[in-house]
Enzyme design. Structure first.
Site, PDB file in Angstrom:
ATOM      1  N   MET A 153     -15.430  32.611  12.025  1.00 22.86           N
ATOM      2  CA  MET A 153     -15.831  32.012  10.748  1.00 22.86           C
ATOM      3  C   MET A 153     -15.961  30.494  10.923  1.00 22.86           C
ATOM      4  SD  MET A 153     -13.769  34.104   7.792  1.00 22.86           S
ATOM      5  CE  MET A 153     -14.354  33.054   6.468  1.00 22.86           C
ATOM      6  N   PHE A 154     -16.873  29.900  10.204  1.00 30.16           N
ATOM      7  CA  PHE A 154     -17.160  28.459  10.210  1.00 30.16           C
ATOM      8  C   PHE A 154     -17.873  27.982  11.470  1.00 30.16           C
ATOM      9  CE2 PHE A 154     -13.221  29.009   7.709  1.00 30.16           C
ATOM     10  CZ  PHE A 154     -13.696  28.625   6.467  1.00 30.16           C
ATOM     11  N   SER A 155     -18.350  28.899  12.312  1.00 32.16           N
ATOM     12  CA  SER A 155     -19.012  28.461  13.551  1.00 32.16           C
ATOM     13  C   SER A 155     -20.497  28.174  13.337  1.00 32.16           C
ATOM     14  CB  SER A 155     -18.825  29.506  14.657  1.00 32.16           C
ATOM     15  OG  SER A 155     -19.429  30.741  14.301  1.00 32.16           O
ATOM     16  N   GLY A 156     -21.006  28.430  12.137  1.00 31.08           N
ATOM     17  CA  GLY A 156     -22.416  28.112  11.871  1.00 31.08           C
ATOM     18  C   GLY A 156     -23.364  29.277  12.083  1.00 31.08           C
TER      19      GLY A 156
ATOM     20  N   CYS B  86      -5.998  21.709  16.418  1.00 35.50           N
ATOM     21  CA  CYS B  86      -6.071  20.759  17.538  1.00 35.50           C
ATOM     22  C   CYS B  86      -7.444  20.149  17.772  1.00 35.50           C
ATOM     23  CB  CYS B  86      -5.597  21.428  18.826  1.00 35.50           C
ATOM     24  SG  CYS B  86      -6.757  22.671  19.451  1.00 35.50           S
TER      25      CYS B  86
ATOM     26  N   GLU C 145     -23.517  38.960   8.339  1.00 39.19           N
ATOM     27  CA  GLU C 145     -22.263  39.735   8.286  1.00 39.19           C
ATOM     28  C   GLU C 145     -22.475  41.118   8.899  1.00 39.19           C
ATOM     29  OE1 GLU C 145     -19.609  38.198   7.374  1.00 39.19           O
ATOM     30  OE2 GLU C 145     -20.054  36.824   5.733  1.00 39.19           O
TER      31      GLU C 145
ATOM     32  N   SER D  14     -24.284  31.662   9.842  1.00 41.68           N
ATOM     33  CA  SER D  14     -25.223  31.764   8.725  1.00 41.68           C
ATOM     34  C   SER D  14     -26.231  30.621   8.769  1.00 41.68           C
ATOM     35  CB  SER D  14     -24.480  31.750   7.395  1.00 41.68           C
ATOM     36  OG  SER D  14     -23.598  32.847   7.332  1.00 41.68           O
TER      37      SER D  14
ATOM     38  N   CYS E 283     -11.187  24.117  15.944  1.00 44.09           N
ATOM     39  CA  CYS E 283      -9.824  24.539  15.620  1.00 44.09           C
ATOM     40  C   CYS E 283      -9.203  23.547  14.642  1.00 44.09           C
ATOM     41  CB  CYS E 283      -8.977  24.631  16.886  1.00 44.09           C
ATOM     42  SG  CYS E 283      -7.238  25.021  16.544  1.00 44.09           S
TER      43      CYS E 283
END
Ligand code: ADP
Length: 202
Positions: free
Chosen positions: A17-20, A159, A100, A22, A156
């Protein structure tokens, strides 16, 4: 649209999720629309009839899409038995997108292969791993069969390293390995994490 492939093929976009994912799907579909290609995008709904909606990224970009409860409905709409795609002419879309993709049933694999064999460019975006870090649903088979695979990373939140995992939190605590992959109505949230900072509660 210039493509390195002759005719139909599968393009898979994966990552946490949030890796781009979409964003990348919307970018590719948007370019096809600029090229005046006929595009149809699908996303899953759990309990509803199919309806017009859109795919949106976390940055707020959107593209029109049809929400479908299963692969069969997507198939019927693509092959001209529905009213939501402008397929009155019974012409197959040039490009078919699935967002998805990990939530679709096993019928997605034969549908994607059939479309590619008929000359359609099929773009599938989805989570490669579930919250436990295990391969997610139909994604491994799609990854194996795709002509093109793009594996994206997020950042992340602990970190700042490239994140390859999706951390599920229940009430702020790491989820248990034994939790169901799809939890309906739980007070859950998700974060992008690297391998080191991805946690499971037991
Ligand atoms: P996906 O479909 O893979 O969930 P989206 O395309 O919806 O991803 O959203 C990606 C966007 O999310 C990024 O461009 C960025 O603006 C935002 N974002 C929020 N949190 C993070 C994070 N931890 N790492 C990377 N991007 C993030």
């Amino acid at each position: 649209l210039k493509s390195p492939y002759h005719g139909g093929h599968l393009e898979v976009i994966v990552g946490p999720m949030f890796s781009g994912k979409s964003e990348e799907l919307i970018r590719r579909v948007g370019r096809a629309v600029i090229a005046r290609q006929h595009v149809a995008v699908f996303k899953p709904v759990i309990d509803d009839r199919y309806h017009a909606t859109h795919v949106s990224s976390h940055t707020g970009r959107i593209t029109p899409a049809v929400a479908v409860p299963n692969t069969l409905q997507a198939r019927q709409l693509i092959f001209g038995q529905g009213d939501l795609l402008d397929a009155g002419s019974h012409v197959l879309p040039d490009v078919v997108g699935f967002d998805e993709a990990q939530f679709f049933d096993g019928g997605l694999v034969p549908l994607a292969l059939e479309l590619a064999d008929l000359g359609v460019r099929v773009i599938l975006a989805g989570l490669d791993l579930d919250f436990r870090g295990e391969p997610f649903g139909v994604m491994p088979e799609l990854l194996s069969r795709a002509e093109s695979v793009e594996k994206l990373t997020a950042i992340c939140v602990i970190c700042g390293a490239p994140a390859t995992r999706t951390q599920r939190l229940i009430g702020g605590q790491p989820a248990r390995r034994s939790d169901p992959v799809v939890m309906v109505g739980a007070a859950e949230s998700y974060e992008a994490r690297c391998r080191v900072h991805h946690e499971l509660n037991g």
